[in-house]
Design a protein around this motif. Structure first.
Motif, PDB file in Angstrom:
ATOM      1  N   LYS A   1       0.754  -1.194   0.146  1.00  0.00           N
ATOM      2  CA  LYS A   1      -0.145  -0.079  -0.011  1.00  0.00           C
ATOM      3  C   LYS A   1       0.924   1.300  -0.083  1.00  0.00           C
ATOM      4  CE  LYS A   1      -3.782  -1.985   2.791  1.00  0.00           C
ATOM      5  NZ  LYS A   1      -4.564  -1.951   3.931  1.00  0.00           N
ATOM      6  N   ILE A   2       2.117   1.099   0.483  1.00  0.00           N
ATOM      7  CA  ILE A   2       2.855   2.294   0.433  1.00  0.00           C
ATOM      8  C   ILE A   2       3.824   2.487  -0.598  1.00  0.00           C
ATOM      9  CG2 ILE A   2       4.595   3.481   2.164  1.00  0.00           C
ATOM     10  CD1 ILE A   2       3.962   1.162   4.276  1.00  0.00           C
ATOM     11  N   LYS A   3       3.850   1.428  -1.276  1.00  0.00           N
ATOM     12  CA  LYS A   3       4.979   1.752  -2.477  1.00  0.00           C
ATOM     13  C   LYS A   3       4.536   2.651  -3.381  1.00  0.00           C
ATOM     14  CE  LYS A   3       7.924  -1.610  -1.523  1.00  0.00           C
ATOM     15  NZ  LYS A   3       8.008  -2.925  -2.178  1.00  0.00           N
ATOM     16  N   GLY A   4       5.404   3.648  -3.891  1.00  0.00           N
ATOM     17  CA  GLY A   4       4.937   4.431  -4.886  1.00  0.00           C
ATOM     18  C   GLY A   4       4.871   5.856  -4.214  1.00  0.00           C
ATOM     19  N   THR A   5       4.751   5.803  -2.874  1.00  0.00           N
ATOM     20  CA  THR A   5       4.358   7.253  -2.202  1.00  0.00           C
ATOM     21  C   THR A   5       5.705   7.931  -2.237  1.00  0.00           C
ATOM     22  OG1 THR A   5       3.609   8.248   0.003  1.00  0.00           O
ATOM     23  CG2 THR A   5       5.662   6.384   0.067  1.00  0.00           C
ATOM     24  N   LYS A   6       5.374   9.236  -2.564  1.00  0.00           N
ATOM     25  CA  LYS A   6       6.640  10.324  -2.906  1.00  0.00           C
ATOM     26  C   LYS A   6       7.299  10.605  -1.322  1.00  0.00           C
ATOM     27  CE  LYS A   6       5.046  11.690  -7.407  1.00  0.00           C
ATOM     28  NZ  LYS A   6       4.639  12.718  -8.049  1.00  0.00           N
ATOM     29  N   ILE A   7       6.460  11.142  -0.463  1.00  0.00           N
ATOM     30  CA  ILE A   7       6.959  11.527   0.830  1.00  0.00           C
ATOM     31  C   ILE A   7       6.411  10.297   1.913  1.00  0.00           C
ATOM     32  CG2 ILE A   7       6.729  12.984   2.446  1.00  0.00           C
ATOM     33  CD1 ILE A   7       6.390  15.135   0.262  1.00  0.00           C
ATOM     34  N   LEU A   8       7.565   9.823   2.570  1.00  0.00           N
ATOM     35  CA  LEU A   8       7.305   8.763   3.645  1.00  0.00           C
ATOM     36  C   LEU A   8       7.559   9.313   4.933  1.00  0.00           C
ATOM     37  CD1 LEU A   8       6.656   5.817   4.716  1.00  0.00           C
ATOM     38  CD2 LEU A   8       9.005   5.583   4.005  1.00  0.00           C
ATOM     39  N   VAL A   9       6.603   9.124   5.939  1.00  0.00           N
ATOM     40  CA  VAL A   9       7.315   9.476   7.410  1.00  0.00           C
ATOM     41  C   VAL A   9       7.091   8.331   8.178  1.00  0.00           C
ATOM     42  CG1 VAL A   9       6.611  10.826   9.468  1.00  0.00           C
ATOM     43  CG2 VAL A   9       5.927  11.649   7.181  1.00  0.00           C
ATOM     44  N   ILE A  10       8.047   8.008   8.938  1.00  0.00           N
ATOM     45  CA  ILE A  10       8.201   6.645   9.478  1.00  0.00           C
ATOM     46  C   ILE A  10       8.930   6.954  10.991  1.00  0.00           C
ATOM     47  CG2 ILE A  10      10.486   5.894   8.496  1.00  0.00           C
ATOM     48  CD1 ILE A  10       7.340   3.783   9.472  1.00  0.00           C
ATOM     49  N   ASN A  11       8.831   6.177  12.004  1.00  0.00           N
ATOM     50  CA  ASN A  11       9.211   6.446  13.221  1.00  0.00           C
ATOM     51  C   ASN A  11      10.892   5.773  13.301  1.00  0.00           C
ATOM     52  OD1 ASN A  11       7.687   3.620  12.957  1.00  0.00           O
ATOM     53  ND2 ASN A  11       8.771   3.445  15.127  1.00  0.00           N
ATOM     54  N   ALA A  12      11.574   6.641  13.802  1.00  0.00           N
ATOM     55  CA  ALA A  12      12.951   6.157  14.233  1.00  0.00           C
ATOM     56  C   ALA A  12      13.210   6.466  15.670  1.00  0.00           C
ATOM     57  CB  ALA A  12      13.867   6.570  13.113  1.00  0.00           C
ATOM     58  N   LEU A  13      12.967   5.398  16.475  1.00  0.00           N
ATOM     59  CA  LEU A  13      13.121   5.882  17.976  1.00  0.00           C
ATOM     60  C   LEU A  13      14.760   6.204  18.300  1.00  0.00           C
ATOM     61  CD1 LEU A  13      11.568   5.820  20.368  1.00  0.00           C
ATOM     62  CD2 LEU A  13      12.196   3.514  21.051  1.00  0.00           C
ATOM     63  N   GLN A  14      15.671   5.109  18.114  1.00  0.00           N
ATOM     64  CA  GLN A  14      16.916   5.614  18.799  1.00  0.00           C
ATOM     65  C   GLN A  14      17.552   4.375  18.070  1.00  0.00           C
ATOM     66  OE1 GLN A  14      15.378   4.099  22.619  1.00  0.00           O
ATOM     67  NE2 GLN A  14      16.089   1.866  22.337  1.00  0.00           N
ATOM     68  N   THR A  15      19.084   4.507  18.286  1.00  0.00           N
ATOM     69  CA  THR A  15      19.959   3.341  17.651  1.00  0.00           C
ATOM     70  C   THR A  15      19.848   2.196  18.401  1.00  0.00           C
ATOM     71  OG1 THR A  15      21.724   4.273  19.218  1.00  0.00           O
ATOM     72  CG2 THR A  15      21.579   5.438  16.921  1.00  0.00           C
ATOM     73  N   GLN A  16      19.548   2.025  19.902  1.00  0.00           N
ATOM     74  CA  GLN A  16      19.572   0.642  20.315  1.00  0.00           C
ATOM     75  C   GLN A  16      18.297  -0.029  19.877  1.00  0.00           C
ATOM     76  OE1 GLN A  16      19.522   3.721  21.713  1.00  0.00           O
ATOM     77  NE2 GLN A  16      20.951   3.802  23.589  1.00  0.00           N
ATOM     78  N   SER A  17      18.245  -1.451  19.918  1.00  0.00           N
ATOM     79  CA  SER A  17      17.321  -2.203  19.853  1.00  0.00           C
ATOM     80  C   SER A  17      16.206  -2.044  20.621  1.00  0.00           C
ATOM     81  CB  SER A  17      17.637  -3.894  19.837  1.00  0.00           C
ATOM     82  OG  SER A  17      16.796  -4.562  19.615  1.00  0.00           O
ATOM     83  N   HIS A  18      14.918  -1.983  19.953  1.00  0.00           N
ATOM     84  CA  HIS A  18      13.732  -1.973  20.967  1.00  0.00           C
ATOM     85  C   HIS A  18      12.652  -2.731  20.455  1.00  0.00           C
ATOM     86  CE1 HIS A  18      10.203   0.522  22.420  1.00  0.00           C
ATOM     87  NE2 HIS A  18      11.017   1.185  23.501  1.00  0.00           N
ATOM     88  N   ILE A  19      11.776  -3.074  21.513  1.00  0.00           N
ATOM     89  CA  ILE A  19      10.829  -4.295  21.211  1.00  0.00           C
ATOM     90  C   ILE A  19       9.648  -3.796  20.463  1.00  0.00           C
ATOM     91  CG2 ILE A  19       9.435  -3.827  23.071  1.00  0.00           C
ATOM     92  CD1 ILE A  19       9.149  -6.793  23.479  1.00  0.00           C
ATOM     93  N   SER A  20       9.334  -2.441  20.248  1.00  0.00           N
ATOM     94  CA  SER A  20       8.241  -1.920  19.607  1.00  0.00           C
ATOM     95  C   SER A  20       8.435  -0.777  18.655  1.00  0.00           C
ATOM     96  CB  SER A  20       7.071  -1.862  20.701  1.00  0.00           C
ATOM     97  OG  SER A  20       7.542  -0.586  21.476  1.00  0.00           O
ATOM     98  N   HIS A  21       9.461  -0.436  18.274  1.00  0.00           N
ATOM     99  CA  HIS A  21       9.794   0.620  17.612  1.00  0.00           C
ATOM    100  C   HIS A  21      11.033   0.182  16.587  1.00  0.00           C
ATOM    101  CE1 HIS A  21       7.083   3.814  19.107  1.00  0.00           C
ATOM    102  NE2 HIS A  21       7.505   3.453  20.112  1.00  0.00           N
TER     103      HIS A  21
END
Length: 253
Positions: A181-201
């Motif tokens: 559903k996302i493929k072809g979108t021109k502007i994407l906003v996505i979460n990027a919490l931190q550099t360390q591993s995280h269970i839900s982000h």
């Protein structure tokens, strides 16, 4: 369509209470992040996605004079806690606020704001019109929303595609079907919490991999923790076409 980033921080915001790290004490205003939310202005409609604890200040800071609807991604407090403050728009616009939410979010709103849904309506409480949503597309005026289901650990969360713009927050897993559903979108906003591993982000590395897989012209990272690092430092290390969002950023689509 104009998208304003009302907040780009994680659940604690940045600075974090009582934290003296270099991010929380930074003098760069881009390192001050309210809880994640965006404002969409298109045609004759103005719509907020989520109303977290900072909702009142976000509306004041962005000088929002009219709001037609609030669309919810999920029921966590950093995304719903400010719903009571729609009262100001009820008063100014003399009409209920349109709320778009799935069944779980509706149940959470009824639990957190029982007076809004009580049989006896105390004077001055928020007035709402609930519009149930799921994975079927829906329209608010001329704005066409395509819901995208992602997993926040095991909790389903809704992202939304609107024409060539896609907004996703609190994602850790995205199925191949939803990714299509996302493929072809021109502007994407996505979460990027931190550099360390995280269970839900997504971590920064996972968010970069996801962005490169989607291949949008421009990707903005949001839902950012103080653990990610200072805005200016992180941006220098990002691949071309990928940027950090910041509070107050406006994007025209």
């Amino acid at each position: 369509m104009i998208v304003t980033f009302l907040g780009t921080g994680t659940s604690q915001g940045v600075p974090v209470i009582a934290c003296g790290c270099e991010v929380c004490t930074s003098s760069d205003p881009r390192d001050n992040r309210l809880r994640s939310s965006i404002l969409i202005e298109a045609g004759d409609r103005t719509v907020a996605i989520d109303s977290g604890p900072d909702f009142r200040y976000q509306m004041l800071r962005a000088n929002v004079q009219r709001l037609d609807a609030v669309v919810y991604t999920h029921e966590h407090k950093d995304h719903v806690a400010g719903m009571d403050d729609i009262r100001a728009f009820n008063f100014k616009q003399q009409e209920p606020m349109n709320i778009y939410a799935d069944a779980r979010v509706q149940a959470a709103l009824m639990r957190e704001f029982p007076y809004v849904f009580a049989e006896f309506k105390y004077p001055g409480i928020p007035q709402v019109n609930i519009h149930p949503i799921g994975l079927e597309p829906f329209d608010i005026g001329s704005i066409h929303f395509i819901p995208i289901e992602v997993l926040h650990y095991k909790l389903p969360v809704l992202g939304f595609r609107i024409n060539d713009f896609t907004y996703i927050t609190d994602a850790k897993t995205v199925s191949p079907e939803e990714k299509e559903k996302i493929k072809g979108t021109k502007i994407l906003v996505i979460n990027a919490l931190q550099t360390q591993s995280h269970i839900s982000h997504f971590t920064l590395e996972e968010a970069i991999d996801f962005a490169q897989d989607i291949g949008a012209e421009t990707t903005y990272f949001t839902h950012i923790s103080h653990r990610l690092g200072k805005h200016a430092d992180v941006e220098q290390e990002l691949p071309p076409g990928i940027k950090l969002a910041y509070d107050g950023l406006q994007v025209s689509i």
